[in-house]
Structure formats: C-alpha cells, structure tokens
Design a protein around this motif. Structure first.
Motif, PDB file in Angstrom:
ATOM      1  N   ASN A 192       0.873  -1.169   0.000  1.00 53.49           N
ATOM      2  CA  ASN A 192       0.000   0.000   0.000  1.00 53.49           C
ATOM      3  C   ASN A 192       0.913   1.223   0.000  1.00 53.49           C
ATOM      4  O   ASN A 192       1.507   1.579   1.014  1.00 53.49           O
ATOM      5  CB  ASN A 192      -0.913   0.005   1.227  1.00 53.49           C
ATOM      6  CG  ASN A 192      -1.917   1.146   1.207  1.00 53.49           C
ATOM      7  OD1 ASN A 192      -1.595   2.271   0.832  1.00 53.49           O
ATOM      8  ND2 ASN A 192      -3.143   0.872   1.620  1.00 53.49           N
ATOM      9  N   GLU A 248       0.064   4.232   2.415  1.00 53.09           N
ATOM     10  CA  GLU A 248       0.477   3.965   3.790  1.00 53.09           C
ATOM     11  C   GLU A 248       1.993   4.052   3.937  1.00 53.09           C
ATOM     12  O   GLU A 248       2.506   4.553   4.957  1.00 53.09           O
ATOM     13  CB  GLU A 248      -0.010   2.589   4.221  1.00 53.09           C
ATOM     14  CG  GLU A 248      -1.519   2.488   4.419  1.00 53.09           C
ATOM     15  CD  GLU A 248      -1.942   1.111   4.901  1.00 53.09           C
ATOM     16  OE1 GLU A 248      -1.075   0.202   4.956  1.00 53.09           O
ATOM     17  OE2 GLU A 248      -3.137   0.937   5.215  1.00 53.09           O
ATOM     18  N   THR A 249       2.722   3.584   2.926  1.00 54.50           N
ATOM     19  CA  THR A 249       4.179   3.622   2.988  1.00 54.50           C
ATOM     20  C   THR A 249       4.699   5.053   3.030  1.00 54.50           C
ATOM     21  O   THR A 249       5.602   5.386   3.810  1.00 54.50           O
ATOM     22  CB  THR A 249       4.783   2.883   1.779  1.00 54.50           C
ATOM     23  OG1 THR A 249       4.366   1.512   1.819  1.00 54.50           O
ATOM     24  CG2 THR A 249       6.300   2.950   1.789  1.00 54.50           C
ATOM     25  N   SER A 269       4.080   6.506   6.429  1.00 56.71           N
ATOM     26  CA  SER A 269       5.030   5.941   7.396  1.00 56.71           C
ATOM     27  C   SER A 269       6.417   6.565   7.241  1.00 56.71           C
ATOM     28  O   SER A 269       7.070   6.917   8.239  1.00 56.71           O
ATOM     29  CB  SER A 269       5.110   4.421   7.216  1.00 56.71           C
ATOM     30  OG  SER A 269       6.066   3.858   8.087  1.00 56.71           O
ATOM     31  N   SER A 292      -3.115  13.099   7.586  1.00 57.81           N
ATOM     32  CA  SER A 292      -2.600  11.888   8.237  1.00 57.81           C
ATOM     33  C   SER A 292      -1.316  12.163   8.999  1.00 57.81           C
ATOM     34  O   SER A 292      -1.012  11.499   9.991  1.00 57.81           O
ATOM     35  CB  SER A 292      -2.349  10.796   7.181  1.00 57.81           C
ATOM     36  OG  SER A 292      -3.530  10.488   6.469  1.00 57.81           O
ATOM     37  N   ASP A 310      -7.445  12.537  11.753  1.00 57.32           N
ATOM     38  CA  ASP A 310      -7.023  11.527  10.783  1.00 57.32           C
ATOM     39  C   ASP A 310      -8.208  11.169   9.889  1.00 57.32           C
ATOM     40  O   ASP A 310      -9.291  10.851  10.377  1.00 57.32           O
ATOM     41  CB  ASP A 310      -6.517  10.281  11.515  1.00 57.32           C
ATOM     42  CG  ASP A 310      -5.912   9.271  10.553  1.00 57.32           C
ATOM     43  OD1 ASP A 310      -6.673   8.674   9.769  1.00 57.32           O
ATOM     44  OD2 ASP A 310      -4.693   9.063  10.587  1.00 57.32           O
ATOM     45  N   TRP A 342      -8.901   8.671   7.699  1.00 57.62           N
ATOM     46  CA  TRP A 342      -9.115   7.368   7.068  1.00 57.62           C
ATOM     47  C   TRP A 342     -10.406   6.678   7.472  1.00 57.62           C
ATOM     48  O   TRP A 342     -11.025   5.974   6.659  1.00 57.62           O
ATOM     49  CB  TRP A 342      -7.902   6.474   7.305  1.00 57.62           C
ATOM     50  CG  TRP A 342      -6.768   6.951   6.457  1.00 57.62           C
ATOM     51  CD1 TRP A 342      -5.699   7.687   6.856  1.00 57.62           C
ATOM     52  CD2 TRP A 342      -6.648   6.817   5.039  1.00 57.62           C
ATOM     53  NE1 TRP A 342      -4.896   8.000   5.788  1.00 57.62           N
ATOM     54  CE2 TRP A 342      -5.453   7.482   4.659  1.00 57.62           C
ATOM     55  CE3 TRP A 342      -7.415   6.192   4.061  1.00 57.62           C
ATOM     56  CZ2 TRP A 342      -5.017   7.534   3.332  1.00 57.62           C
ATOM     57  CZ3 TRP A 342      -6.988   6.243   2.743  1.00 57.62           C
ATOM     58  CH2 TRP A 342      -5.806   6.908   2.379  1.00 57.62           C
TER      59      TRP A 342
END
Length: 327
Positions: free
Chosen positions: A114, A117-118, A121, A193, A239, A241
C-alpha cells in the motif's frame, strides 16, 4: 522556450495553460488525434484547495470526486468509474474487465504494498525524507499501456506537505482538471494523516497537449474572463481514514442501488464528509432524473461552497432551479 506556470487557483492555471498551448503549441499527430503540444511544462498551484474550476462549463466536481474514490478503493473495474466518467465505457480502455493502467491497485496494492500507507510511514519517521514516492509506472506496462501519471512525490518542508506529480502525457482539456483534483485531494489526505499543513502542488508534464476537437471550447473558456477564486473547504484536522472508508462504503451503496431514498443513507455527522457523501448521492439523483428528490438533498449540504456548484450543474443540464438561496 520554458513553460513555468504558477497561479493560486485551477482557473488561473487553466487560463495560462490554454493561452500558452494555443499560442505556442507545436502541431503533432499522435494516435488519438491532432493536437497542439507543449513539451516540458511545470505547473505550480499555490493554493491546492482551489482545485475546482468555477466556470460553469469546466466544473467537474461529480466526475472528479467519483474518479478519486475509484482510486482510493483500489479498484480497476471500469464499471465503477464509468458511472462518473463516460470515457471508461470505451472498449479500448480495458482488458477482460480491468481498466488498463488503473491507478487504484497501484496506489493501494502494488506488488502487495500500500504505497499511500508507505509514504505516510516514511514521513512520520523522517519528515525531512526525500524518499516518499508513489510509483504508478510499471516496466511491464509496455508502450501502449503506460499510465499517464508516472510518479507522485511528497516532502514536508517548513511544516507543510508539498507534492509533485510527474506525468508523461496530459490532456489539458479533459484529464488535467481531474488529475489536479484527485492528486491535491490525496495531498491533503496525507497532510491530515501527518498532522501538517497543506503546502504547494507541483505538476510536471512531458507532453501537455490540447486536441483540435477541444480548441474552440478552450477559446470559449478564455473568453469567459475572470472566475471566482474561492477555495474548497479544508478537510477536518482529524485523521481522515475512518471517514474515507465510510465514504467509500456509502459511494458503493449509492452507485449500486436504484431509487435509494435519502432517509436510507447513513450520512456522516462531520459536515465535510457529509457534504461529499451528498454530492455522490446528488449525482445519482441526476443520473436517475429524480428531480423531486434533488431539493431535499441539496438543502442538507452544509458548506456554501457546494451549493452554487450543484446549481451550475443543474443549469447546464437544463434542470429547474431548486431554491433561491442555493443559486
């Protein structure tokens, strides 16, 4: 000749880009028809929230939002996105029910990764990183199946998330407004995020082109003159999501249902996400020509930004005015 175009709003960018392509574009004859092309263009949108054209003839909120949700769902099903963008009904854009070069699977599950998401992070662990990149091009695509968008890069600088999109090719009239909407929305989603502010959006294009069939419409747009520079409301600070996943579920229910009443919708409490859900529902009502049901849906829209956009769409379709305070 260098092509560096910077402006605060999408309409200001469109004015500059249409003017440059019409004046300085080089004639080429690609597969899809004659075009005027600028090669090697950088476009800078300093206010990414001003991502929607306020021209009645160039506003694309419903189709752009639908395409964004298609991306975020991870789907490559052309039946999903063709509900919003008729281009995807063409037989040459899919193979065996899979849209060629669809962004969704590459964003959400590219070789099991994903990439959204990476990126989040990476930047949470090191805000100064230069490695927060989403790759959309695949070496296996081949010369006829390569996506128009090659990569998306995100950097946090001075507490703001900046983004650069790298395009190999961009249709200025149809594709570019959708791309700006979808990618600046993704930029804002990632900024929320990370709990940082929204920065500048950069759009780098190899071939920026205008097809002959769209040139008169581009000239008509230029003749409209100045457009209102008001920006789309910002996403809430939380956030995003959970709300995005709820919006995706609501979109699926709305798209796949027939005759769905507004009372049967599960609408978010947060006004921003409620408004986006209502836009998807209003698009469905328009597609089903359910005119009596439009007014109650429009009345529930919270932010004043969206009311005139919806009314402009109804005007363009020749539908009656809903309410004086929504015009």
């Amino acid at each position: 000749m260098k092509h560096l175009l910077s402006a605060a709003t999408l309409d200001d960018i469109l004015n500059k880009a249409y003017t440059d392509v019409l004046r300085h574009g080089v004639r080429i004859e690609p597969t899809n028809g004659s075009t005027a092309e600028l090669f090697g263009v950088m476009l800078e949108l300093t206010q990414p929230l001003a991502r929607i054209s306020r021209s009645q003839n160039r506003e694309r909120i419903f189709s752009a939002l639908g395409e964004l949700l298609w991306y975020l769902s991870g789907s490559d099903d052309p039946a999903f996105v063709s509900h919003y963008v008729k281009y995807y009904t063409r037989p040459d854009v899919s193979i065996d029910g899979h849209a060629i070069g669809a962004y969704g699977p590459r964003l959400i599950d590219f070789d099991g990764v994903n990439q959204i998401e990476t990126v989040i992070s990476i930047l949470k662990n090191n805000p100064a990183s230069r490695n927060a990149v989403i790759q959309l091009f695949d070496h296996e695509d081949g010369p006829r199946h390569a996506p128009c968008t090659l990569a998306l890069q995100f950097v946090v600088r001075e507490g703001k998330l900046n983004m650069m999109t790298s395009m190999r090719s961009n249709d200025l009239f149809l594709g570019f407004p959708h791309d700006v909407f979808a990618f600046t929305m993704l930029q804002e989603i990632i900024a929320k995020s990370l709990d940082v502010d929204l920065g500048t959006y950069y759009h780098s294009v190899g071939s920026l082109h205008l097809y002959d069939k769209d040139m008169n419409a581009a000239r008509e747009y230029l003749n409209e003159g100045w457009h209102d520079g008001v920006a789309m409301p910002a996403m809430p600070k939380e956030d995003p999501w959970i709300a995005i996943n709820q919006l995706l579920e609501a979109e699926k229910t709305i798209r796949l249902s027939s005759g769905l009443a507004i009372e049967d919708l599960i609408l978010p409490q947060e006004p921003y996400w409620k408004d986006l859900t209502l836009l998807i529902y209003i698009h469905k009502l328009i597609s089903e020509k359910r005119l009596p049901d439009l007014a109650p849906a429009v009345e529930q829209i919270h932010h004043s930004y969206f009311g005139p956009i919806v009314q402009d769409r109804l005007d363009r379709l020749g539908m009656r005015k809903l309410r004086n305070d929504k015009s």
